[in-house]
Design a protein around this motif. Sequence first.
Motif, short mmCIF file in Angstrom:
data_model
loop_
_atom_site.label_atom_id
_atom_site.label_comp_id
_atom_site.label_asym_id
_atom_site.label_seq_id
_atom_site.Cartn_x
_atom_site.Cartn_y
_atom_site.Cartn_z
N ILE A 1 0.85 -1.20 0.00
CA ILE A 1 0.00 0.00 0.00
C ILE A 1 0.88 1.25 0.00
O ILE A 1 0.60 2.23 -0.70
CB ILE A 1 -0.95 0.00 1.20
N GLY A 2 1.97 1.22 0.78
CA GLY A 2 2.91 2.33 0.78
C GLY A 2 3.53 2.54 -0.60
O GLY A 2 3.71 3.68 -1.05
N LEU A 3 3.87 1.45 -1.27
CA LEU A 3 4.45 1.52 -2.61
C LEU A 3 3.47 2.16 -3.60
O LEU A 3 3.85 3.00 -4.42
CB LEU A 3 4.84 0.12 -3.07
N MET A 4 2.20 1.77 -3.52
CA MET A 4 1.20 2.33 -4.41
C MET A 4 0.97 3.82 -4.13
O MET A 4 0.77 4.61 -5.06
CB MET A 4 -0.10 1.55 -4.29
N THR A 5 1.01 4.20 -2.86
CA THR A 5 0.89 5.61 -2.52
C THR A 5 2.03 6.40 -3.14
O THR A 5 1.83 7.46 -3.76
CB THR A 5 0.88 5.80 -1.00
N GLY A 6 3.26 5.86 -3.00
CA GLY A 6 4.43 6.52 -3.58
C GLY A 6 4.34 6.61 -5.10
O GLY A 6 4.74 7.62 -5.70
N SER A 7 3.81 5.55 -5.73
CA SER A 7 3.72 5.56 -7.19
C SER A 7 2.77 6.65 -7.67
O SER A 7 3.01 7.29 -8.71
CB SER A 7 3.24 4.19 -7.69
N LEU A 8 1.68 6.89 -6.94
CA LEU A 8 0.74 7.94 -7.33
C LEU A 8 1.33 9.32 -7.10
O LEU A 8 1.04 10.26 -7.86
CB LEU A 8 -0.57 7.76 -6.54
N MET B 1 3.41 -3.22 -9.34
CA MET B 1 4.02 -4.08 -8.33
C MET B 1 3.12 -4.18 -7.10
O MET B 1 2.82 -5.27 -6.61
CB MET B 1 5.40 -3.55 -7.94
N GLY B 2 2.70 -3.02 -6.59
CA GLY B 2 1.83 -3.02 -5.42
C GLY B 2 0.48 -3.67 -5.71
O GLY B 2 -0.06 -4.40 -4.87
N LEU C 1 -5.79 10.96 -5.94
CA LEU C 1 -5.69 9.51 -5.84
C LEU C 1 -4.61 9.10 -4.83
O LEU C 1 -4.78 8.11 -4.10
CB LEU C 1 -5.38 8.91 -7.22
N ALA C 2 -3.50 9.84 -4.79
CA ALA C 2 -2.44 9.54 -3.81
C ALA C 2 -2.95 9.74 -2.38
O ALA C 2 -2.64 8.95 -1.48
CB ALA C 2 -1.22 10.42 -4.08
N ILE C 3 -3.73 10.79 -2.16
CA ILE C 3 -4.28 11.05 -0.82
C ILE C 3 -5.23 9.94 -0.40
O ILE C 3 -5.21 9.50 0.76
CB ILE C 3 -5.00 12.42 -0.81
N ILE C 4 -6.04 9.44 -1.33
CA ILE C 4 -6.96 8.34 -1.02
C ILE C 4 -6.20 7.09 -0.58
O ILE C 4 -6.53 6.43 0.41
CB ILE C 4 -7.85 8.03 -2.24
N LEU D 1 -3.92 3.53 3.89
CA LEU D 1 -2.78 2.98 4.63
C LEU D 1 -2.88 3.30 6.12
O LEU D 1 -2.65 2.43 6.97
CB LEU D 1 -1.48 3.54 4.05
N LEU D 2 -3.24 4.53 6.45
CA LEU D 2 -3.34 4.92 7.86
C LEU D 2 -4.44 4.13 8.58
O LEU D 2 -4.28 3.75 9.75
CB LEU D 2 -3.63 6.42 7.96
N LEU D 3 -5.54 3.86 7.89
CA LEU D 3 -6.64 3.11 8.50
C LEU D 3 -6.30 1.63 8.66
O LEU D 3 -6.82 0.96 9.57
CB LEU D 3 -7.90 3.26 7.65
#
Length: 454
Positions: A281-288, A310-311, A369-372, A377-379
Amino acid sequence: MNSVEKRAIFGVGGIFALRMIGLFMIVPVFSVYGNDYAHATPFLIGLAVGVYGLGQAIFQIPMSLAADKFPRKPVIMLGLILFAVGGMIAANATDIYEVIIGRALAGSGAVSAVLMALLADVTREEMRTKAMATMGLTIASSIMLAFAFGPLLVGSLGISGLFWLTAGFAVLAMILLLVVPSPMRVLKHNLDSKSIGQQLSDVLKIGDLNRLHIGIFALHLTMTAIFVILPHQLSEVMGLSVRQQGMVYLPLLFIGFAIALPFIIIAEKKRKMRPVFLAAIGLMTGSLVILALGSHWGVGIIFGLLLYFMGFNLLEATIPSWISKRAPVANKATAMGLNSSSQFFGAFVGGAMGGLLLNQPNLLAWGILAIIMAAALLLIIPIADPPYLSSTTVTIPKNIDIQEWSRQMLAIHGVDELVVMAKEQVAYLKLDKTQLTDNARQELSHLAQSPLDI
């Protein structure tokens, strides 16, 4: 794996692949070709892409509740028929509203969770992890292949031809369903005595399952929105036609899958599902974030997509396995239904959101989309590792009353679930070995009429 499990994985995997490819082939091309339909607007185009998810979100739970009370295969057949009819309506559509109706009807054939529950029924606990991971990889690969081949085929078949393929794939899936074994589930606690509200309540009380639902919602929201926004950006930034864009997705799919595969194995075999899951999930956040900052350059788009794929592969492979481990025995399909509803509701919201973001600045569109994904991830961070139980295979003795034999098996302390496949003369026992006494082991061996290695 034994022959029953292999046959089940082949059949269920094939059905999943055919459904997912059929559903997702239009996603990367419809934002361009959808303009050819009468009354099309950017929002209605996005709605047509994502509305199948609304149908899935609405009907996934009732179909899953039914599949926990009744045999699973008739429910799956009904879903495949709806899927085929929806594809035919969309294939014959002349305006955008008819496409939306067809996609919504196809989405109402909401049997993803029932398929997963059926596969869980006919695989042993030790093999279930591998089976569910295989299904996760099948889903991820099918979606990625659909993204690759949709742009390649639309030039020769047209958008209507892609919808006809969807209907044809549904018919092939019906044939494959005949390959899958037909299990009889025998539970320690009778589910028929529970109301639908109680079934849902039992599952909704489990916080970690709810966190998995949040994860799959965010995953499919962002994925669907990406492929509404992306075709125009690939055209503007890299000068690629819609057909050429498939050759971007395909290598990124395989590279992302190859990189993700070792981590999927580590998550399953080394029991590291939680750290791998959170890292994905962290990787996908970074990708966005990379796409938000670098989408004006081709290298920024390619690198951001590679990390996202990848994520995506990691999450699609681990979530089904996690659900099968954590869900209550008697409410397995219900738990998977809630997860699938979250998945497809995310796709619906993502399609509609992608249509709204289509004409917005790149930084704003990708940033939202990155914020979503970051919020998801936080939840999800408080999630605990899933439990790991065990099971064993028993050859059903000949010339016995299977119903009475099953009742005696379930009466033994430490036996939580029994799945009987009378045609194959095989039964799977789900066990909590910490509760099995020596007397219980002897009684199990006596009923099996052979020593059991438990």
